[in-house]
Design a protein around this motif. Structure first.
Motif, short mmCIF file in Angstrom:
data_model
loop_
_atom_site.label_atom_id
_atom_site.label_comp_id
_atom_site.label_asym_id
_atom_site.label_seq_id
_atom_site.Cartn_x
_atom_site.Cartn_y
_atom_site.Cartn_z
N GLU A 44 -1.00 21.03 12.79
CA GLU A 44 0.14 20.30 13.31
C GLU A 44 0.82 19.52 12.19
OE1 GLU A 44 -1.37 19.46 17.90
OE2 GLU A 44 -1.02 17.79 16.53
N ARG A 45 2.10 19.27 12.37
CA ARG A 45 2.83 18.46 11.42
C ARG A 45 2.33 17.02 11.51
NH1 ARG A 45 9.21 19.50 10.93
NH2 ARG A 45 8.27 21.57 10.91
N GLU A 46 2.16 16.39 10.36
CA GLU A 46 1.62 15.04 10.34
C GLU A 46 2.48 14.12 9.48
OE1 GLU A 46 -2.18 14.65 8.42
OE2 GLU A 46 -1.61 15.90 6.72
N VAL A 47 2.43 12.86 9.81
CA VAL A 47 3.12 11.85 9.00
C VAL A 47 2.33 11.64 7.71
CG1 VAL A 47 3.86 9.46 8.88
CG2 VAL A 47 4.03 10.70 11.04
N VAL A 48 3.00 11.71 6.60
CA VAL A 48 2.38 11.43 5.31
C VAL A 48 2.72 10.00 4.87
CG1 VAL A 48 2.33 12.05 2.87
CG2 VAL A 48 2.48 13.84 4.62
N SER A 49 3.97 9.66 4.98
CA SER A 49 4.43 8.35 4.52
C SER A 49 5.78 8.06 5.16
CB SER A 49 4.56 8.35 2.99
OG SER A 49 5.01 7.10 2.51
N CYS A 50 6.11 6.79 5.24
CA CYS A 50 7.46 6.45 5.70
C CYS A 50 7.88 5.14 5.05
CB CYS A 50 7.55 6.37 7.21
SG CYS A 50 6.61 5.04 7.98
N ILE A 51 9.18 4.90 5.06
CA ILE A 51 9.71 3.72 4.41
C ILE A 51 10.83 3.14 5.26
CG2 ILE A 51 11.36 5.03 3.00
CD1 ILE A 51 10.70 3.03 0.70
N SER A 52 10.86 1.84 5.36
CA SER A 52 11.86 1.18 6.19
C SER A 52 13.24 1.24 5.54
CB SER A 52 11.45 -0.28 6.43
OG SER A 52 11.45 -0.99 5.20
N ARG A 53 14.23 0.81 6.29
CA ARG A 53 15.62 0.90 5.82
C ARG A 53 15.83 0.19 4.49
NH1 ARG A 53 19.44 -1.23 10.43
NH2 ARG A 53 18.04 -3.00 10.18
N SER A 54 15.26 -0.98 4.36
CA SER A 54 15.44 -1.75 3.13
C SER A 54 14.52 -1.31 2.01
CB SER A 54 15.19 -3.23 3.41
OG SER A 54 13.82 -3.47 3.61
N GLY A 55 13.49 -0.58 2.38
CA GLY A 55 12.45 -0.23 1.41
C GLY A 55 11.36 -1.28 1.33
N GLY A 56 11.49 -2.33 2.12
CA GLY A 56 10.53 -3.41 2.04
C GLY A 56 9.20 -3.13 2.72
N ARG A 57 9.18 -2.16 3.58
CA ARG A 57 7.94 -1.79 4.27
C ARG A 57 7.70 -0.30 4.14
NH1 ARG A 57 7.23 -5.48 9.68
NH2 ARG A 57 8.02 -7.43 8.81
N SER A 58 6.45 0.05 3.91
CA SER A 58 6.10 1.46 3.80
C SER A 58 4.73 1.68 4.39
CB SER A 58 6.14 1.93 2.35
OG SER A 58 5.26 1.18 1.56
N TYR A 59 4.44 2.92 4.64
CA TYR A 59 3.17 3.32 5.26
C TYR A 59 2.70 4.60 4.60
CZ TYR A 59 0.26 5.90 8.53
OH TYR A 59 -0.74 6.64 9.07
N TYR A 60 1.37 4.73 4.50
CA TYR A 60 0.76 5.96 3.99
C TYR A 60 -0.40 6.36 4.88
CZ TYR A 60 3.30 4.55 -0.18
OH TYR A 60 4.28 4.16 -1.07
N THR A 61 -0.51 7.62 5.15
CA THR A 61 -1.70 8.08 5.84
C THR A 61 -2.89 7.95 4.90
OG1 THR A 61 -2.57 9.85 7.23
CG2 THR A 61 -1.54 10.52 5.17
N GLY A 62 -4.08 7.78 5.47
CA GLY A 62 -5.23 7.42 4.66
C GLY A 62 -5.56 8.39 3.54
N SER A 63 -5.34 9.66 3.77
CA SER A 63 -5.74 10.66 2.78
C SER A 63 -4.89 10.65 1.52
CB SER A 63 -5.72 12.05 3.41
OG SER A 63 -4.41 12.39 3.82
N VAL A 64 -3.73 9.99 1.57
CA VAL A 64 -2.86 9.96 0.39
C VAL A 64 -2.73 8.57 -0.20
CG1 VAL A 64 -1.54 11.88 1.39
CG2 VAL A 64 -0.63 9.55 1.54
N LEU A 65 -3.32 7.58 0.47
CA LEU A 65 -3.22 6.20 0.01
C LEU A 65 -3.78 6.07 -1.40
CD1 LEU A 65 -2.30 3.46 1.13
CD2 LEU A 65 -4.67 3.06 1.82
#
Length: 127
Positions: A44-65
């Motif tokens: 299945e398609r999975e989230v790897v990373s995302c970034i907020s509009r300003s760039g001030g917040r981001s997220y990474y899935t554990g395997s790529v952190l």
């Protein structure tokens, strides 16, 4: 209409690096959160990373952190995914997509808030 185009994929040896780019056209990127996703064959398609509009917040899935870094240059309407220390299990087609949100956040637990998917760029990690 917003269009997203990914580029930067390729074949790389384990331990190598790639930088993916997601370029937007037809819309101002700074109004959108952007996510990077991947889909390996049979998975299945999975989230790897995302970034907020300003760039001030981001997220990474554990395997790529610690190995991947997401960034954005709103002046260039581009979001990047720097991928270091690549592993064979990173092999997949990588996609970017946009989330139209009123908040300076990005969704991490579902693909459904995202739209305007790009066509994807293939990343293959192999010796």
């Amino acid at each position: 209409q917003l269009q997203l185009v990914e580029s930067g994929g390729g074949l790389v040896q384990p331990g190598g690096s790639l930088r993916l780019s997601c370029v937007a056209s037809g819309f101002t990127l700074d109004a959108l959160a952007i996510g990077w996703f991947r889909q390996a064959p049979g998975k299945e398609r999975e989230v790897v990373s995302c970034i907020s509009r300003s760039g001030g917040r981001s997220y990474y899935t554990g395997s790529v952190l610690g190995r991947f870094t997401i960034s954005r240059d709103n002046a260039k309407n581009t979001v990047y995914l720097q991928m270091n220390n690549l592993k064979p299990e990173d092999t997949a087609t990588y996609y970017c997509a946009a989330e139209n949100t009123a908040y300076d956040l990005c969704s991490t637990d579902s693909l459904s808030p995202y739209d305007n998917w790009g066509q994807g760029t293939q990343v293959t990690v192999s010796s």
